[in-house]
Design an enzyme around this catalytic site. Structure first.
Site, PDB file in Angstrom:
ATOM      1  N   ASP A 149      52.035  27.721  30.666  1.00 54.85           N
ATOM      2  CA  ASP A 149      51.517  29.055  30.369  1.00 54.85           C
ATOM      3  C   ASP A 149      52.696  30.003  30.361  1.00 54.85           C
ATOM      4  OD1 ASP A 149      51.230  30.643  33.268  1.00 54.85           O
ATOM      5  OD2 ASP A 149      50.900  28.486  33.456  1.00 54.85           O
ATOM      6  N   GLU A 236      42.956  37.439  40.249  1.00 57.75           N
ATOM      7  CA  GLU A 236      43.735  37.264  41.478  1.00 57.75           C
ATOM      8  C   GLU A 236      44.038  38.645  42.049  1.00 57.75           C
ATOM      9  OE1 GLU A 236      47.881  35.945  40.527  1.00 57.75           O
ATOM     10  OE2 GLU A 236      47.073  35.681  38.510  1.00 57.75           O
TER      11      GLU A 236
END
Length: 354
Positions: A149, A236
């Site tokens: 990623d 998150e």
């Protein structure tokens, strides 16, 4: 010649009446925005949906009692109706979820192979790690399909070289909140596909913005490509953000649901949830059981960090090193074999409906 006959008189009278009856302007038909975020764009199930193997298309008719999750089980299955994202055309794309299929179930070894077609080449893992970890009995090298990623912080990437190092898929940073676009997104999105990787986009969720406007921002910037991987919501706690809100778990789940419902309706694919251990512990244990998860676990196997949670992708390193990229890069694995990967990404021809 000067007198109007009866027919034209009647015509003009009818025209005038019709104009009065349809005089509402655009401002009268614009839908109002609800003052608070609500879910409901995707039908909620009345009971857990039983699991089926990947690649099987038979519908599930009778709900069953959910079995206790196994350590090495994963999460994708179910019959796939036609997507509603691509209007009035035949498209080839990722499977589309039906009424909230169970998130991530490891398919049987006897799973039916994907239809004969030209399959993407799978490159073996050749990455290195600046901070290697001993994961014990089950490590990342035991999984066949690796990927990365990326975001602006990786700078200019040689995607062709990165792929030969083992990057078979890539999740690319697209958006933050409701007004930030990663400056490298468009370049990375195009070049990753040109290099032959399967790629998808992810959104970093911002807790000080409404979920609806964040979904709109993502949709505005991420193309609706039927060959792309499902979109990802990255949830998150960001300790460096100016947003200091710590919402209750109930509000976290509500906002996530609004965002994911909107993306699922637009892209025709159920979003994947990316998260980290502390956020998961605070908000997501026992939640979203019918969604695929992408879990960060850089010191232990996910089964240790997220006991009982089924997963699709595992981010096992944030300190990867590879040819084609300057500096460090995040490394990931797909939870399955090469055959399971091909079956999961296998394109299906479907007639899209509005």
């Amino acid at each position: 010649m000067r007198r109007l006959s009866a027919v034209p008189v009647l015509f003009f009278a009818c025209f005038a009446l019709a104009g009065c009856a349809s005089s509402s302007g655009p401002e009268d038909i614009v839908a109002g925005v609800a003052p608070r975020e609500t879910t409901g764009s995707i039908t909620q199930p009345v009971a857990p949906v039983p699991s089926v193997s990947v690649g099987k298309t038979s519908r599930i008719s009778t709900p069953q009692v959910r079995q206790e999750p196994q350590t090495e089980t994963l999460a994708w299955s179910g019959s796939m109706p036609a997507p509603q994202a691509f209007v009035q055309e035949t498209t080839v794309g990722m499977p589309v979820p039906s009424e909230r299929p169970v998130a991530m179930l490891v398919p049987d070894r006897s799973v039916v192979e994907a239809p004969l077609q030209r399959r993407m080449q799978i490159y073996s893992r050749r990455f290195r790690d600046a901070k290697p970890i001993n994961f014990g009995r089950v490590s990342p090298k035991d999984y066949a399909v690796h990927g990365v990623d990326v975001s602006r912080w990786q700078g200019e990437i040689d995607w062709g070289k990165l792929r030969t190092q083992g990057a078979n898929f890539a999740y690319i940073k697209a958006t933050d909140g409701g007004d930030h676009l990663d400056p490298m997104f468009k370049t990375n999105w195009r070049r990753a596909k040109e290099a032959g990787l399967k790629r998808g986009a992810y959104h970093f969720f911002y807790w000080c913005r409404t979920a609806g406007e964040q979904a709109d921002w993502f949709i505005r910037n991420v193309p609706r490509d039927p060959d792309a991987l499902p979109p990802v919501i990255d949830v998150e706690w960001n300790h460096e953000s100016s947003c200091r809100q710590r919402l209750s778990p109930k509000r976290v789940v509500e906002k996530m649901q609004v965002f994911m419902d909107k993306l699922e309706r637009y892209y025709g694919q159920r979003p994947i949830i990316y998260t980290a251990p502390d956020f998961y512990k605070d908000n997501l244990r026992g939640k979203f059981l019918d969604y695929p998860f992408w879990l960060r676990a850089v010191a232990q196997h996910p089964s240790k960090v997220y006991p009982g949670r089924k997963w699709l992708f595992w981010q096992y390193s944030g300190s990867g090193l590879s040819h084609g990229v300057d500096g460090k890069i995040d490394l990931n694995v797909f939870h399955g074999s090469v055959e399971q990967w091909h079956n999961w990404i296998s394109p299906r021809t479907t007639l899209a409906r509005n």
